[in-house]
Design an enzyme around this catalytic site. Structure first.
Site, PDB file in Angstrom:
ATOM      1  N   CYS A 102      31.944  -5.074  24.297  1.00 57.57           N
ATOM      2  CA  CYS A 102      32.241  -4.992  25.733  1.00 57.57           C
ATOM      3  C   CYS A 102      33.478  -4.120  25.963  1.00 57.57           C
ATOM      4  CB  CYS A 102      32.393  -6.392  26.322  1.00 57.57           C
ATOM      5  SG  CYS A 102      32.303  -6.423  28.120  1.00 57.57           S
ATOM      6  N   HIS A 105      27.545  -9.659  24.172  1.00 54.03           N
ATOM      7  CA  HIS A 105      28.532 -10.438  23.432  1.00 54.03           C
ATOM      8  C   HIS A 105      27.928 -11.299  22.332  1.00 54.03           C
ATOM      9  CE1 HIS A 105      32.193  -9.818  25.955  1.00 54.03           C
ATOM     10  NE2 HIS A 105      31.276  -9.439  26.818  1.00 54.03           N
ATOM     11  N   GLU A 110      29.449 -12.640  19.930  1.00 54.01           N
ATOM     12  CA  GLU A 110      30.371 -13.718  19.529  1.00 54.01           C
ATOM     13  C   GLU A 110      30.214 -14.966  20.394  1.00 54.01           C
ATOM     14  OE1 GLU A 110      31.034 -11.464  21.593  1.00 54.01           O
ATOM     15  OE2 GLU A 110      32.818 -11.819  22.808  1.00 54.01           O
TER      16      GLU A 110
END
Lengths: 257, 83
Positions: free
Chosen positions: A108, A217, A219
């Site tokens: 991002c 994302h 994560e």
């Protein structure tokens, strides 16, 4: 009914003790949001996260670096533009371009910082619909030979959260053609292009495959019960992002498939 | 104090989503004469003392490296404005 794990109960998914020796730096800039999630993802994948501060002048003893998401410097000037000139970034740029080819993942805002650093081509501009968008997004893994995608199957479809306002990937046609020809389009949006990105591109790599950037994302999709929801509420796609981190950890300890 | 003004615009071939939103809003206020809007940025760099050629060259370099991203933007103007 299947029980969801309680907060704090989650343990590393099949984490192998030999991965713990691999040290992944996670950079924090003023305005970074997702550094803790990225560090947690590294730990859940079995590695050792190492906090890095933007103003540091040395990278220290790390085997790879994650530049997490957020709004470094409030997105002032352009997203990632000021962070790109932080002291630590010049060390990361040198290490990524060195013969050692330090693995670097930009997520991002981290992806935006990597394009501003010219480690990756192109740039991000405002979403074509001008709105901030947050959704679970399906991606196709187009290249599973980068340092960060080795543990995926080629063509595998994964679901991870997407949340951004400046996510529209653009580059000139010549650059886009070169990226396609060299297999450097690593992820493509599937089913729905959430921001108008050229050729549905969600993530790209450098020529060597050690530097990867993407807008969604991974994560945030590393822990059972806390990733994108699957139909039965457990398993399914909620850990689809974990293989980013196991890929690089296995690469570092020399154990990829 | 003299200032160096730097104007940065999105490249012509790149769709400017903000400009597009603005051109959509203008008719709602009765401004119907404008078919297109492009939104850029203006920077004012204040100089303590005289603007030498070297300082102007620095401003041009800053404009190309930090103030604009050459992938998506053009520096369209760098000029000295006396206060």
């Amino acid at each position: 009914m299947t029980e969801l794990p309680l907060i704090g109960e989650a343990i590393a998914v099949a984490a192998e003790p030999r991965l713990a020796g691999a040290r992944i730096g996670v950079v924090t800039f003023p305005g970074t949001l997702d550094d803790r999630d990225a560090a947690r993802a590294v730990r859940l994948a079995g590695g050792t996260p190492v906090p890095l501060w933007h103003a540091d002048n040395a990278l220290g003893d790390v085997d790879a670096v994650v530049i997490p998401g957020g709004f470094s410097y409030g997105d002032y000037l352009r997203a990632g533009a000021i962070a790109r000139f932080a002291p630590l970034m010049s060390k990361i740029i040198d290490a990524a371009n060195s013969d050692a080819r330090l693995p670097v993942l930009g997520i991002c805002n981290g992806f935006q910082i990597l394009t501003e650093s010219h480690l990756l081509p192109g740039s991000m501009i405002k979403n074509d619909h001008l709105k901030f968008m947050c959704r679970d997004q399906v991606l196709r893994v187009e290249n599973n030979s980068t340092d960060w995608t080795l543990d995926y199957e080629a063509g595998q479809e994964i679901t991870v959260p997407l949340k951004n306002q400046d996510g529209q990937y653009i580059a000139d046609e010549k650059t886009l053609d070169a990226l396609e020809a060299e297999g450097r389009v690593v992820f493509r949006y599937v089913g729905f292009n959430p921001n108008g990105s050229r050729r549905d591109i969600a993530g790209i790599s450098n020529a060597a495959g050690n530097v990867v950037g993407l807008m969604p994302h991974p994560e945030h999709a590393v822990e059972v019960g806390y990733g994108p929801e699957s139909l039965d509420g457990i398993g399914g796609s909620d850990t689809d992002g974990l293989a980013f981190f196991t890929s690089v950890l296995n690469k570092i300890v020399g154990a990829n498939k | 104090m003299p200032r160096i003004v730097v104007d940065v615009m999105p490249k012509p071939e790149i769709l400017d989503p903000q400009g597009k939103a603005i051109v959509g809003a203008l008719p709602r206020l009765g401004f119907t004469s404008f078919s297109s809007v492009r939104q850029g940025k203006r920077f004012e760099l204040t100089v303590d003392g005289e603007v030498t050629d070297a300082i102007l060259a620095q401003a041009r370099e800053a404009a190309e490296t930090l103030l604009s991203n050459p992938v998506i933007e053009d520096v369209v103007n760098v000029e000295v404005v006396e206060a």
